[in-house]
Design an enzyme around this catalytic site. Structure first.
Site, short mmCIF file in Angstrom:
data_model
loop_
_atom_site.label_atom_id
_atom_site.label_comp_id
_atom_site.label_asym_id
_atom_site.label_seq_id
_atom_site.Cartn_x
_atom_site.Cartn_y
_atom_site.Cartn_z
N ASP A 74 -20.48 3.12 12.13
CA ASP A 74 -20.00 4.41 12.65
C ASP A 74 -20.58 4.68 14.04
OD1 ASP A 74 -18.39 5.15 10.57
OD2 ASP A 74 -19.75 6.68 9.75
N ASN A 120 0.83 -1.21 0.00
CA ASN A 120 0.00 0.00 0.00
C ASN A 120 0.87 1.26 0.00
OD1 ASN A 120 -2.58 1.19 -0.04
ND2 ASN A 120 -2.47 1.61 2.15
N LYS A 130 -6.47 -5.18 16.04
CA LYS A 130 -5.74 -4.24 16.91
C LYS A 130 -5.91 -4.64 18.38
CE LYS A 130 -3.94 -1.85 13.72
NZ LYS A 130 -2.51 -1.97 13.45
N TYR A 154 -10.87 -5.67 11.30
CA TYR A 154 -9.72 -4.78 11.44
C TYR A 154 -9.55 -4.36 12.91
CZ TYR A 154 -6.99 -0.56 11.76
OH TYR A 154 -6.07 0.36 12.18
N SER A 188 -5.24 1.54 17.72
CA SER A 188 -6.25 2.46 17.18
C SER A 188 -7.32 2.74 18.22
CB SER A 188 -6.89 1.78 15.97
OG SER A 188 -8.03 2.49 15.56
N ALA A 189 -7.88 3.93 18.15
CA ALA A 189 -9.00 4.28 19.03
C ALA A 189 -10.19 3.37 18.79
CB ALA A 189 -9.40 5.73 18.78
N THR A 190 -10.18 2.67 17.69
CA THR A 190 -11.28 1.76 17.39
C THR A 190 -11.43 0.67 18.46
OG1 THR A 190 -12.29 0.64 15.50
CG2 THR A 190 -10.03 0.11 15.90
P1 NAD Z 1 -0.52 2.59 5.29
O1 NAD Z 1 -1.26 1.54 4.54
O2 NAD Z 1 -0.26 3.87 4.61
O3 NAD Z 1 0.87 1.99 5.78
C1 NAD Z 1 1.05 0.64 6.10
C2 NAD Z 1 2.32 0.17 5.41
O4 NAD Z 1 2.54 -1.19 5.76
C3 NAD Z 1 2.22 0.23 3.89
O5 NAD Z 1 3.37 0.88 3.37
C4 NAD Z 1 2.17 -1.23 3.45
O6 NAD Z 1 2.79 -1.42 2.20
C5 NAD Z 1 2.90 -1.92 4.59
N1 NAD Z 1 2.53 -3.31 4.86
C6 NAD Z 1 1.30 -3.83 5.07
N2 NAD Z 1 1.39 -5.15 5.34
C7 NAD Z 1 2.71 -5.48 5.30
C8 NAD Z 1 3.44 -6.66 5.50
N3 NAD Z 1 2.84 -7.81 5.79
N4 NAD Z 1 4.78 -6.61 5.39
C9 NAD Z 1 5.42 -5.45 5.09
N5 NAD Z 1 4.79 -4.30 4.89
C10 NAD Z 1 3.44 -4.30 5.00
O7 NAD Z 1 -1.29 2.80 6.67
P2 NAD Z 1 -1.11 3.93 7.77
O8 NAD Z 1 -2.29 4.80 7.73
O9 NAD Z 1 0.23 4.52 7.70
O10 NAD Z 1 -1.23 3.04 9.08
C11 NAD Z 1 -0.11 2.54 9.77
C12 NAD Z 1 -0.56 1.72 10.94
O11 NAD Z 1 -1.36 2.53 11.80
C13 NAD Z 1 -1.43 0.52 10.57
O12 NAD Z 1 -1.10 -0.55 11.42
C14 NAD Z 1 -2.83 1.01 10.84
O13 NAD Z 1 -3.69 -0.04 11.13
C15 NAD Z 1 -2.60 1.91 12.04
N6 NAD Z 1 -3.63 2.94 12.20
C16 NAD Z 1 -3.92 3.76 11.15
C17 NAD Z 1 -4.91 4.73 11.30
C18 NAD Z 1 -5.29 5.62 10.15
O14 NAD Z 1 -6.39 6.19 10.19
N7 NAD Z 1 -4.46 5.80 9.14
C19 NAD Z 1 -5.57 4.87 12.53
C20 NAD Z 1 -5.23 4.03 13.58
C21 NAD Z 1 -4.25 3.06 13.40
C1 WQD Z 2 -14.75 10.34 10.02
C2 WQD Z 2 -16.16 10.94 10.09
C3 WQD Z 2 -17.84 9.53 9.13
C4 WQD Z 2 -16.30 9.81 5.01
C5 WQD Z 2 -11.57 5.21 10.56
C6 WQD Z 2 -11.45 3.82 11.13
C7 WQD Z 2 -10.62 3.85 12.38
C8 WQD Z 2 -9.27 4.53 12.14
C9 WQD Z 2 -9.43 5.86 11.46
C10 WQD Z 2 -7.62 2.89 11.66
C11 WQD Z 2 -17.23 9.92 10.46
C12 WQD Z 2 -17.70 10.81 8.33
C13 WQD Z 2 -16.49 9.96 6.37
C14 WQD Z 2 -17.28 10.37 4.12
C15 WQD Z 2 -18.50 11.19 6.03
N1 WQD Z 2 -8.44 3.78 11.29
N2 WQD Z 2 -17.55 10.64 6.87
N3 WQD Z 2 -18.33 11.03 4.68
O1 WQD Z 2 -14.56 6.12 10.64
O2 WQD Z 2 -13.70 7.76 12.38
O3 WQD Z 2 -12.22 6.03 11.52
O4 WQD Z 2 -10.26 5.74 10.29
O5 WQD Z 2 -7.43 2.46 12.75
O6 WQD Z 2 -10.45 2.55 12.79
O7 WQD Z 2 -12.74 3.33 11.40
O8 WQD Z 2 -12.82 7.87 10.05
O9 WQD Z 2 -12.45 9.46 8.20
O10 WQD Z 2 -13.82 7.36 7.78
O11 WQD Z 2 -14.78 9.17 9.19
O12 WQD Z 2 -19.47 11.78 6.46
O13 WQD Z 2 -17.19 10.23 2.89
O14 WQD Z 2 -16.52 11.41 8.79
O15 WQD Z 2 -19.18 9.14 9.21
O16 WQD Z 2 -18.17 10.59 11.25
P1 WQD Z 2 -13.46 6.93 11.18
P2 WQD Z 2 -13.42 8.45 8.71
#
Ligand code: NAD
Ligand code: WQD
Length: 330
Positions: free
Chosen positions: A292, A35, A152, A148, A124-126
């Site tokens: 949500d 990704n 976590k 997902y 994640s806050a999830t």
């Molecule tokens: P991202 O997809 O941009 O980055 C993840 C990276 O991991 C990518 O570069 C992908 O190529 C690599 N990857 C995935 N599986 C792999 C594997 N098996 N081996 C080697 N590389 C692998 O995602 P991000 O937004 O930077 O998220 C990073 C971390 O934070 C993730 O664990 C995600 O679950 C967590 N997280 C993200 C968010 C968010 O909203 N972006 C929120 C909470 C937690």
């Molecule tokens: C934010 C707000 C939607 C898109 C997700 C994952 C969470 C974490 C972060 C990894 C919500 C609203 C969204 C749209 C909208 N990731 N929305 N129209 O759902 O809080 O969190 O990303 O760990 O686990 O669930 O983030 O950006 O999708 O949504 O109205 O087209 O925006 O309903 O209220 P979310 P989001």
């Protein structure tokens, strides 16, 4: 310290590499690029004028992971690598459980085999589920609505148990709220695959007129204006939170919310984007999105107290930096 950053070419990982390098650490990135793109590694080097050691490997591949640990004297691991699309995890649960859990176990095992004591997990806050806001680290976790989220919560439990059995192991479980924004240079940022699921990347594509209008998922939640409330955090603040977590890591398991502590509704975010960038974002109100919750924001005081870290950048900067990156990216 020599830090192994898994997923270091991804969105949060790449920004954290910049923060780590700027703080004087050496960075070894392991990413399979499922990704992300290898060019991001060059951008990190360009921004910091520092070297980055890069391995294109899958972190579920135990032999490949062992090679890195034997080639380098690793002091700590930050484990970002993972699959993160909530909807996709419902369709492909096995891929999510396999990737996100096996990677955590293999890295923890390598740490044990090579005497590496520091481990930082992207959680994640999830994991809080639909708890009462603000979410505090001491809360009992509630079930999440998707595989997902379960990966976590399970990764947290696995690392907890490993740390209990190995008192010298130091683990930081970082619960991110909603990361948005991009590096102030506009060189690195989030590149979603296809049509974005998350709010900010969707808004930037509407601003770019790649998408016609934003669909707001529900306006009858019990919130300030009826739209969903989230705790948006600038990705560079988040990156700096990792450096603080690593620098202050002590034995045992430590859980930190990495959020701003402020709730922002969907409509407030849209207005902030319009104000920051002078571009109108057309929107319509549609049905709620399944899974949500109404409100999600952090009690961010523990990280401030124990790590001396708090989010510095406001929602306007998040909107400005997201937009700059949208315009810069190839
Ligand atoms: P991202 O997809 O941009 O980055 C993840 C990276 O991991 C990518 O570069 C992908 O190529 C690599 N990857 C995935 N599986 C792999 C594997 N098996 N081996 C080697 N590389 C692998 O995602 P991000 O937004 O930077 O998220 C990073 C971390 O934070 C993730 O664990 C995600 O679950 C967590 N997280 C993200 C968010 C968010 O909203 N972006 C929120 C909470 C937690
Ligand atoms: C934010 C707000 C939607 C898109 C997700 C994952 C969470 C974490 C972060 C990894 C919500 C609203 C969204 C749209 C909208 N990731 N929305 N129209 O759902 O809080 O969190 O990303 O760990 O686990 O669930 O983030 O950006 O999708 O949504 O109205 O087209 O925006 O309903 O209220 P979310 P989001």
């Amino acid at each position: 310290m020599n830090i192994l950053v898994t997923g270091g070419a991804g969105y949060i990982g790449s920004h954290t590499c910049v923060a780590l390098l700027e703080a004087g650490h050496t960075v070894i990135v392991a990413d399979n690029l499922c990704n992300s793109r290898v060019e991001v590694v060059d951008k990190i080097k360009q921004l910091t004028k520092k070297e980055v050691i890069f391995y294109q490997i899958d972190v579920t591949d135990i032999a490949a992971v062992s090679t890195i640990f034997s080639n380098h004297s690793i002091d700590g691991v930050i484990h970002f690598a993972g699959l993160k699309a909530v909807g996709e995890s419902v369709e492909k649960p096995l891929a999510y459980y396999y990737n996100n859990l096996v990677s955590t176990m293999i890295l923890a095992e390598a740490c044990q085999n090579y005497g590496v004591r520091r481990f930082v997990l992207s959680s994640s806050a999830t994991v809080y589920g639909d708890n009462t806001v603000p979410f505090v680290e001491t809360m009992n976790l509630l079930p999440t609505t998707n595989p997902y989220g379960e990966t976590k919560a399970m990764s947290e439990r696995i690392l907890n148990d490993i740390a209990k059995a190995n008192p010298a192991f130091s683990v930081s479980l970082l619960r991110y709220f909603n990361p948005v924004g991009a590096h102030e240079s506009g060189l690195i940022g989030e590149v979603p695959n296809g049509i974005p699921n998350n709010l900010m990347p969707y808004v930037t594509q509407v601003a770019k007129r790649k998408l016609e209008k934003l669909r707001i998922f529900g306006n009858e939640y019990p919130t300030v204006d009826g739209t969903g409330v989230r705790d948006y955090i600038h990705v560079m603040d988040l990156a700096e939170g990792h450096v603080a977590a690593l620098d202050n890591l002590t034995e045992g398991v430590h859980i930190y919310n990495l959020g701003s502590g402020n709730g922002t509704s969907v409509i407030e975010l849209v207005k902030a984007f319009e104000e920051a960038n002078g571009i109108e974002i057309p929107y319509e109100i549609v049905e709620r999105r399944p899974g949500d919750i109404a409100s999600c924001y952090a009690d961010a005081s523990k990280a401030d107290r124990e790590l001396g870290w708090s989010a510095k950048r406001d929602v306007i900067s998040m909107c400005r930096d997201s937009w700059r990156f949208e315009n810069n990216k190839e």
